[in-house]
Design a protein around this motif. Structure first.
Motif, short mmCIF file in Angstrom:
data_model
loop_
_atom_site.label_atom_id
_atom_site.label_comp_id
_atom_site.label_asym_id
_atom_site.label_seq_id
_atom_site.Cartn_x
_atom_site.Cartn_y
_atom_site.Cartn_z
N PRO A 20 38.29 46.06 39.82
CA PRO A 20 39.44 45.25 40.24
C PRO A 20 39.24 43.78 39.87
CG PRO A 20 38.03 45.73 42.12
CD PRO A 20 37.45 46.48 40.96
N ARG A 21 40.17 43.25 39.09
CA ARG A 21 40.08 41.85 38.69
C ARG A 21 41.45 41.35 38.25
NH1 ARG A 21 36.25 42.85 33.43
NH2 ARG A 21 37.30 44.71 32.69
N VAL A 22 41.66 40.08 38.49
CA VAL A 22 42.88 39.41 38.03
C VAL A 22 42.48 38.07 37.44
CG1 VAL A 22 44.40 40.51 39.71
CG2 VAL A 22 43.27 38.35 40.30
N LEU A 23 43.35 37.53 36.61
CA LEU A 23 43.08 36.23 35.99
C LEU A 23 43.42 35.10 36.96
CD1 LEU A 23 44.53 36.74 32.40
CD2 LEU A 23 42.11 36.52 33.05
N ALA A 24 42.70 34.03 36.84
CA ALA A 24 43.04 32.83 37.60
C ALA A 24 44.48 32.44 37.28
CB ALA A 24 42.08 31.71 37.24
N GLY A 25 45.20 32.01 38.29
CA GLY A 25 46.60 31.66 38.10
C GLY A 25 47.55 32.80 38.42
N SER A 26 47.01 34.01 38.64
CA SER A 26 47.87 35.14 39.00
C SER A 26 48.46 34.92 40.38
CB SER A 26 47.05 36.44 39.00
OG SER A 26 46.51 36.72 37.73
N SER A 27 49.58 35.59 40.62
CA SER A 27 50.20 35.49 41.95
C SER A 27 49.43 36.34 42.95
CB SER A 27 51.65 35.97 41.88
OG SER A 27 51.69 37.36 41.62
N LEU A 28 49.60 36.03 44.23
CA LEU A 28 48.97 36.83 45.28
C LEU A 28 49.48 38.27 45.22
CD1 LEU A 28 47.17 37.16 47.74
CD2 LEU A 28 49.05 36.27 49.16
N LYS A 29 50.74 38.43 44.87
CA LYS A 29 51.30 39.78 44.77
C LYS A 29 50.56 40.60 43.71
CE LYS A 29 55.57 42.32 43.76
NZ LYS A 29 57.01 42.22 43.40
N GLU A 30 50.29 39.98 42.57
CA GLU A 30 49.55 40.68 41.52
C GLU A 30 48.16 41.08 41.99
OE1 GLU A 30 51.05 38.94 37.28
OE2 GLU A 30 50.16 37.48 38.66
N ALA A 31 47.53 40.18 42.74
CA ALA A 31 46.19 40.47 43.26
C ALA A 31 46.23 41.63 44.25
CB ALA A 31 45.61 39.22 43.92
N LEU A 32 47.26 41.66 45.10
CA LEU A 32 47.37 42.74 46.09
C LEU A 32 47.62 44.08 45.40
CD1 LEU A 32 49.46 41.01 48.90
CD2 LEU A 32 47.00 41.47 48.86
N VAL A 78 34.52 35.06 33.08
CA VAL A 78 33.58 34.39 33.99
C VAL A 78 34.15 34.46 35.41
CG1 VAL A 78 32.46 32.21 34.58
CG2 VAL A 78 32.74 32.87 32.18
N LEU A 79 33.32 34.85 36.35
CA LEU A 79 33.76 35.00 37.74
C LEU A 79 34.02 33.65 38.37
CD1 LEU A 79 34.18 36.89 40.20
CD2 LEU A 79 31.74 36.53 40.74
N GLU A 93 25.02 35.07 32.92
CA GLU A 93 25.96 33.99 32.60
C GLU A 93 27.15 33.98 33.56
OE1 GLU A 93 24.64 35.98 29.98
OE2 GLU A 93 23.17 34.36 29.85
N ASN A 94 27.04 34.76 34.64
CA ASN A 94 28.09 34.86 35.66
C ASN A 94 29.36 35.54 35.16
OD1 ASN A 94 28.55 34.39 38.48
ND2 ASN A 94 30.06 32.82 37.94
N ASN A 95 29.24 36.36 34.11
CA ASN A 95 30.36 37.18 33.67
C ASN A 95 30.47 38.40 34.57
OD1 ASN A 95 31.11 35.68 31.21
ND2 ASN A 95 29.08 36.32 30.49
N LEU A 96 31.67 38.74 34.97
CA LEU A 96 31.89 39.90 35.82
C LEU A 96 31.65 41.19 35.05
CD1 LEU A 96 32.98 40.86 38.64
CD2 LEU A 96 35.20 41.09 37.51
N VAL A 97 30.81 42.09 35.60
CA VAL A 97 30.54 43.37 34.93
C VAL A 97 30.78 44.57 35.85
CG1 VAL A 97 28.87 42.38 33.32
CG2 VAL A 97 28.07 43.26 35.52
#
Length: 326
Positions: A214-226, A245-246, A308-312
């Motif tokens: 589960p992941r979303v891009l920064a700037g996504s809406s809360l609805k997209e995250a839910l 990068v997380l 490097e703090n990349n999400l895996v």
């Protein structure tokens, strides 16, 4: 059972335990160079350690062999009566025999001595009588003698078997230390048990990755995250930049806290409500370390990152329960 019978029973039980404990303490005080010589002989062994004994000594021998085998010293038990009828062929001059007999006069063991000597098999005797035939004929003798048995009749092997078992454990663990045997090595001999699972399962074995992450891009809406949290079913979503990068995390708990603050969720951006600097773990770490982190920080999930703090990856407590490491 009457009260006086109960008291008598407890008194006898305490006496048995004290007698056996004292036997081990005196055994520890009596250890000498023969013990270290036995360790050196076993360490130089290029084959197997074969342990043999009759009766109660045989039962103790089986347990010692099992302890040796699970702590880095290849070993097996050989019944002396069966050895005299063909099983002696299991031994070669590359092996070491540990022979257990409290009296040191067990007929079945003594009958094997000529053949063992002809084969050139080194013998370590563990007896309660240094002057016994077995002790005298062996290459090395370990004195496991006790002053008295715990049995009130002085008949049943009790303190003597306890002392022999403890001495076998001392040998096994001294060898473990000398071989620099690690917990990971122990786990390789116990892959089917809970201990093996705890020591062998890594984060990479249980984490969700790829499309299941589960992941979303920064700037996504809360609805997209839910929607992402609901579809992936981990009770959380990571928030990353365009390069993976997380940047943060949003969980079910964060949603409840957001609802406490406002009822207008439609216009919220995930950046405004996510938790920054989330708890993370690396994929090569043991799954038990994730358990410790979750319990310590009182959280139900962790995000997995590289150096490097990349999400895996991601995992939650349910994944660890399913893997049997909790």
């Amino acid at each position: 059972m009457k009260n006086d019978q109960k008291q008598s029973c407890l008194a006898l039980a305490r006496e048995v335990l004290h007698t056996e404990a004292n036997a081990i303490i005196r055994l520890a005080e009596r250890l000498d160079d023969s013990f270290t010589q036995a360790i050196e002989l076993i360490l130089s062994c290029q084959g197997r350690v074969v342990i043999s004994g009759m009766g109660k000594s045989g039962h103790i021998g089986k347990k010692i062999a099992a302890t040796f085998a699970s702590t880095g010293t290849p070993a097996f038990f050989m019944h002396p009566a069966e050895a005299a009828h063909g099983d002696l062929g299991m031994l070669t001059e590359r092996d070491v025999l540990i022979a257990l007999s409290n009296s040191g006069e067990s007929d079945e063991l003594l009958a094997l001595l000529p053949a063992l000597k002809r084969k050139g098999v080194p013998i370590i005797a563990m007896t309660g009588r240094p002057q016994s035939t077995l002790a005298q004929e062996a290459n090395l003798h370990l004195d496991a003698g006790v002053e008295k048995e715990a049995c009130p009749l002085g008949l049943a092997p009790t303190a003597s078997t306890t002392a022999a078992l403890a001495l076998g454990d001392a040998l096994a663990l001294a060898l473990l230390d000398a071989r620099d045997f690690k917990a990971e090595d122990f786990a390789l001999s116990h892959p089917g048990g809970s201990l093996g699972r705890k020591l062998l399962v890594h984060i990479s074995d249980v984490m969700h990755s790829g499309d299941a992450l589960p992941r979303v891009l920064a700037g996504s809406s809360l609805k997209e995250a839910l929607l992402e949290m609901t579809s992936k079913g981990l009770g959380m979503t990571a928030v990353c930049d365009a390069h993976g990068v997380l940047l943060g995390i949003f969980t079910d708990g964060d949603l409840r806290r957001t609802l406490d603050k406002t009822l207008d969720l439609a216009g919220l951006c995930i950046d405004d409500v996510m938790a920054h600097q989330p708890r993370t773990i690396e994929a090569h770490r043991l799954a038990t370390e994730a358990v410790n982190d979750m319990e310590h920080y009182k959280i139900n999930g962790l995000l997995v990152v590289d150096r490097e703090n990349n999400l895996v990856g991601a995992l939650n407590m349910h994944d660890l329960l399913k893997a049997g490491v909790v």
